[in-house]
Design a protein around this motif. Structure first.
Motif, PDB file in Angstrom:
ATOM      1  N   ILE A  22       0.845  -1.202   0.000  1.00 16.00           N
ATOM      2  CA  ILE A  22       0.000   0.000   0.000  1.00 16.00           C
ATOM      3  C   ILE A  22       0.881   1.253   0.000  1.00 16.00           C
ATOM      4  CG2 ILE A  22      -1.699   1.325   1.330  1.00 16.00           C
ATOM      5  CD1 ILE A  22      -2.721  -1.424   2.434  1.00 16.00           C
ATOM      6  N   ALA A  23       1.896   1.277   0.853  1.00 13.21           N
ATOM      7  CA  ALA A  23       2.772   2.458   0.940  1.00 13.21           C
ATOM      8  C   ALA A  23       3.454   2.723  -0.404  1.00 13.21           C
ATOM      9  CB  ALA A  23       3.813   2.245   2.042  1.00 13.21           C
ATOM     10  N   LYS A  24       3.920   1.664  -1.047  1.00 10.19           N
ATOM     11  CA  LYS A  24       4.621   1.845  -2.335  1.00 10.19           C
ATOM     12  C   LYS A  24       3.688   2.409  -3.406  1.00 10.19           C
ATOM     13  CE  LYS A  24       8.417  -1.411  -1.918  1.00 10.19           C
ATOM     14  NZ  LYS A  24       8.906  -2.774  -2.139  1.00 10.19           N
ATOM     15  N   VAL A  25       2.465   1.874  -3.465  1.00  6.63           N
ATOM     16  CA  VAL A  25       1.543   2.344  -4.514  1.00  6.63           C
ATOM     17  C   VAL A  25       1.110   3.786  -4.257  1.00  6.63           C
ATOM     18  CG1 VAL A  25      -0.678   1.989  -5.660  1.00  6.63           C
ATOM     19  CG2 VAL A  25       0.762   0.023  -5.102  1.00  6.63           C
ATOM     20  N   LEU A  26       0.807   4.133  -3.003  1.00  6.69           N
ATOM     21  CA  LEU A  26       0.410   5.517  -2.713  1.00  6.69           C
ATOM     22  C   LEU A  26       1.533   6.476  -3.096  1.00  6.69           C
ATOM     23  CD1 LEU A  26      -1.470   5.276   0.735  1.00  6.69           C
ATOM     24  CD2 LEU A  26      -2.400   5.064  -1.567  1.00  6.69           C
ATOM     25  N   ALA A  27       2.785   6.081  -2.825  1.00  7.31           N
ATOM     26  CA  ALA A  27       3.928   6.933  -3.193  1.00  7.31           C
ATOM     27  C   ALA A  27       4.059   7.024  -4.714  1.00  7.31           C
ATOM     28  CB  ALA A  27       5.198   6.372  -2.570  1.00  7.31           C
ATOM     29  N   ARG A  28       3.822   5.903  -5.414  1.00  4.34           N
ATOM     30  CA  ARG A  28       3.891   5.931  -6.895  1.00  4.34           C
ATOM     31  C   ARG A  28       2.837   6.862  -7.476  1.00  4.34           C
ATOM     32  NH1 ARG A  28       4.606  -0.630  -7.442  1.00  4.34           N
ATOM     33  NH2 ARG A  28       6.710  -0.652  -6.563  1.00  4.34           N
ATOM     34  N   ALA A  48      13.317   3.318   2.358  1.00  2.76           N
ATOM     35  CA  ALA A  48      14.463   3.380   1.434  1.00  2.76           C
ATOM     36  C   ALA A  48      14.053   2.877   0.050  1.00  2.76           C
ATOM     37  CB  ALA A  48      15.620   2.547   1.990  1.00  2.76           C
ATOM     38  N   ALA A  49      13.226   1.833   0.015  1.00  5.80           N
ATOM     39  CA  ALA A  49      12.791   1.289  -1.283  1.00  5.80           C
ATOM     40  C   ALA A  49      11.924   2.302  -2.029  1.00  5.80           C
ATOM     41  CB  ALA A  49      12.027  -0.022  -1.063  1.00  5.80           C
ATOM     42  N   ILE A  50      11.076   3.023  -1.306  1.00  3.53           N
ATOM     43  CA  ILE A  50      10.218   4.042  -1.944  1.00  3.53           C
ATOM     44  C   ILE A  50      11.083   5.184  -2.483  1.00  3.53           C
ATOM     45  CG2 ILE A  50       8.460   5.813  -1.460  1.00  3.53           C
ATOM     46  CD1 ILE A  50       7.148   3.793   0.486  1.00  3.53           C
ATOM     47  N   VAL A  51      12.033   5.616  -1.683  1.00  4.92           N
ATOM     48  CA  VAL A  51      12.918   6.721  -2.104  1.00  4.92           C
ATOM     49  C   VAL A  51      13.751   6.278  -3.311  1.00  4.92           C
ATOM     50  CG1 VAL A  51      14.873   8.157  -1.370  1.00  4.92           C
ATOM     51  CG2 VAL A  51      12.920   7.810   0.176  1.00  4.92           C
ATOM     52  N   GLU A  52      14.182   5.030  -3.286  1.00  3.59           N
ATOM     53  CA  GLU A  52      14.958   4.454  -4.402  1.00  3.59           C
ATOM     54  C   GLU A  52      14.171   4.515  -5.714  1.00  3.59           C
ATOM     55  OE1 GLU A  52      18.157   2.153  -6.084  1.00  3.59           O
ATOM     56  OE2 GLU A  52      18.036   3.219  -4.184  1.00  3.59           O
ATOM     57  N   GLU A  53      12.844   4.376  -5.610  1.00  3.12           N
ATOM     58  CA  GLU A  53      11.991   4.464  -6.820  1.00  3.12           C
ATOM     59  C   GLU A  53      11.790   5.908  -7.271  1.00  3.12           C
ATOM     60  OE1 GLU A  53       8.197   2.524  -6.215  1.00  3.12           O
ATOM     61  OE2 GLU A  53       9.080   0.526  -6.126  1.00  3.12           O
ATOM     62  N   GLY A  54      12.342   6.859  -6.504  1.00  2.00           N
ATOM     63  CA  GLY A  54      12.218   8.268  -6.886  1.00  2.00           C
ATOM     64  C   GLY A  54      11.017   8.955  -6.250  1.00  2.00           C
ATOM     65  N   ASN A  55      10.408   8.306  -5.240  1.00  2.00           N
ATOM     66  CA  ASN A  55       9.232   8.878  -4.593  1.00  2.00           C
ATOM     67  C   ASN A  55       9.569   9.318  -3.169  1.00  2.00           C
ATOM     68  OD1 ASN A  55       7.636   8.415  -6.914  1.00  2.00           O
ATOM     69  ND2 ASN A  55       7.554   6.252  -6.374  1.00  2.00           N
ATOM     70  N   ARG A  56       8.564   9.907  -2.496  1.00  2.00           N
ATOM     71  CA  ARG A  56       8.840  10.570  -1.222  1.00  2.00           C
ATOM     72  C   ARG A  56       8.258   9.787  -0.036  1.00  2.00           C
ATOM     73  NH1 ARG A  56       7.069  16.539   0.586  1.00  2.00           N
ATOM     74  NH2 ARG A  56       8.913  17.108   1.803  1.00  2.00           N
ATOM     75  N   ALA A  57       9.113   9.506   0.961  1.00  2.00           N
ATOM     76  CA  ALA A  57       8.635   8.796   2.153  1.00  2.00           C
ATOM     77  C   ALA A  57       9.527   9.123   3.339  1.00  2.00           C
ATOM     78  CB  ALA A  57       8.636   7.287   1.912  1.00  2.00           C
ATOM     79  N   VAL A  58       8.936   9.056   4.541  1.00  2.00           N
ATOM     80  CA  VAL A  58       9.717   9.154   5.772  1.00  2.00           C
ATOM     81  C   VAL A  58       9.282   8.006   6.681  1.00  2.00           C
ATOM     82  CG1 VAL A  58      10.046  11.662   5.672  1.00  2.00           C
ATOM     83  CG2 VAL A  58       8.062  10.737   6.901  1.00  2.00           C
ATOM     84  N   ALA A  59      10.241   7.482   7.449  1.00  2.00           N
ATOM     85  CA  ALA A  59       9.948   6.358   8.344  1.00  2.00           C
ATOM     86  C   ALA A  59       9.624   6.871   9.738  1.00  2.00           C
ATOM     87  CB  ALA A  59      11.163   5.439   8.408  1.00  2.00           C
ATOM     88  N   ARG A  60       8.662   6.248  10.386  1.00  2.00           N
ATOM     89  CA  ARG A  60       8.364   6.552  11.786  1.00  2.00           C
ATOM     90  C   ARG A  60       8.017   5.237  12.489  1.00  2.00           C
ATOM     91  NH1 ARG A  60      10.359  10.592  10.566  1.00  2.00           N
ATOM     92  NH2 ARG A  60       9.888  12.725  11.201  1.00  2.00           N
ATOM     93  N   ALA A  61       8.903   4.828  13.401  1.00  2.00           N
ATOM     94  CA  ALA A  61       8.631   3.622  14.191  1.00  2.00           C
ATOM     95  C   ALA A  61       7.894   4.025  15.459  1.00  2.00           C
ATOM     96  CB  ALA A  61       9.945   2.932  14.542  1.00  2.00           C
ATOM     97  N   PHE A  62       6.688   3.536  15.617  1.00  2.00           N
ATOM     98  CA  PHE A  62       5.954   3.730  16.876  1.00  2.00           C
ATOM     99  C   PHE A  62       4.871   2.660  16.974  1.00  2.00           C
ATOM    100  CE2 PHE A  62       3.920   6.553  13.764  1.00  2.00           C
ATOM    101  CZ  PHE A  62       2.566   6.312  13.916  1.00  2.00           C
ATOM    102  N   ASP A  63       4.410   2.496  18.214  1.00  2.00           N
ATOM    103  CA  ASP A  63       3.363   1.508  18.487  1.00  2.00           C
ATOM    104  C   ASP A  63       2.014   2.238  18.416  1.00  2.00           C
ATOM    105  OD1 ASP A  63       1.517  -0.213  19.622  1.00  2.00           O
ATOM    106  OD2 ASP A  63       2.808  -0.814  21.282  1.00  2.00           O
TER     107      ASP A  63
END
Ligand code: NAD
Length: 252
Positions: A22-28, A48-63
């Motif tokens: 889902i994250a990859k497609v929304l970024a695409r 990193a995989a999304i950014v590698e595809e040339g799209n925009r993402a930030v990671a946030r680890a939380f519960d």
């Protein structure tokens, strides 16, 4: 059509499997994606995989079951991306440490994890983003659920299904309350997914596949494409619905 340029999306539990797709497609489609997971390494890898595809993402680890951590992490990601969350996909739903047994064999302390994650985890994320959506007059909430929410099954998932049933009810009421602000909320009830191959013996997988009319398990990218539609401008008239995405399975 179905472009998400300029939108900010949060996908919970996006560190692998369905949420990753889902994250990859929304970024695409043009969204800037906040990739959440309980585990930082998983969120980082997908980001990193999304950014590698040339799209925009930030990671946030939380519960997501921790409201304070959820709000704080989302605010920091919004500050980094320069806007508020427009699209929320509540995907996290498989609780760490959940026990799968018939109800009679579960102790009361084993009831909570699946219910907490699927109900309070989803509501915490909604709480953190709903004012921004309503105040701006545009928002999209997609709740990932399961056919087990609406069908009794003898497969030891009664607590998981309780959590899914509860959040489905909540989303229908939320949709009724927020439609006037341009905020839609829909439920995507999934059937069996490809990642089950790693969790079950091949003979069981074969049996499961035989029960699915399209003859295969679900694909995270296809689910991502459906979420992209629900998150788009074009889906403004679709709200309060529970949509089965299960390869035509009648058993749900
Ligand atoms: N896999 C299936 O066959 C299937 C079937 C029907 C519905 N679903 C639903 O699809 C969604 C995704 O399932 P999946 O199979 O991809 O799960 P998964 O376990 O492969 O991945 C889910 C991710 O969520 C993360 N997570 C767990 N608890 C979290 C928390 N408290 N906060 C933040 N992140 C958390 C995990 O670390 C994991 O990386 C779930 O809602 C699930 O109920 C899956």
């Amino acid at each position: 059509m179905f472009e998400l340029n300029g939108r900010i999306a949060l996908v919970s539990g996006a560190g692998q499997s369905v949420g990753e797709g889902i994250a990859k497609v929304l970024a695409r489609q043009g969204a800037s994606v906040i990739v959440n997971d309980l585990f930082a390494d998983r969120a980082d890898k997908v980001t990193a995989a999304i950014v590698e595809e040339g799209n925009r993402a930030v990671a946030r680890a939380f519960d997501v079951t921790d409201l304070d951590a959820t709000v704080e992490s989302i605010r920091s990601a919004e500050a980094e991306l320069g806007g508020h969350v427009d699209i929320l996909v509540n995907n996290a739903g498989v609780a760490e440490g959940r026990v799968t047994k018939p109800f009679r064999e579960l102790t009361p302390d084993q009831w909570a994890p699946s219910i907490d994650l699927n109900i309070y985890g989803a509501m915490n994320c909604i709480k953190a983003v709903i004012d921004g959506m309503c105040d701006s007059g545009w928002g999209r909430i997609v709740q990932i659920s399961s056919g087990s929410a609406r069908t009794g099954q003898n497969i030891n998932v009664s607590m998981y299904a309780t959590g899914k049933s509860g959040i489905e009810g909540f989303i229908r009421h939320l949709a009724a309350e927020t439609g006037q602000y341009g905020v839609t909320a829909n439920i995507v009830a999934l059937g069996l997914q490809a990642n089950l191959v790693d969790k079950m013996p091949p003979e069981v997988i074969e049996k499961l596949i035989a029960s699915i009319p399209i003859g295969r398990l679900g694909d995270p990218i296809e689910i991502g494409a459906f979420c992209a539609y629900l998150a788009s401008n074009e889906a403004a008239g679709m709200t309060g619905q529970t949509l089965d995405f299960n390869g035509g399975s009648q058993t749900r």
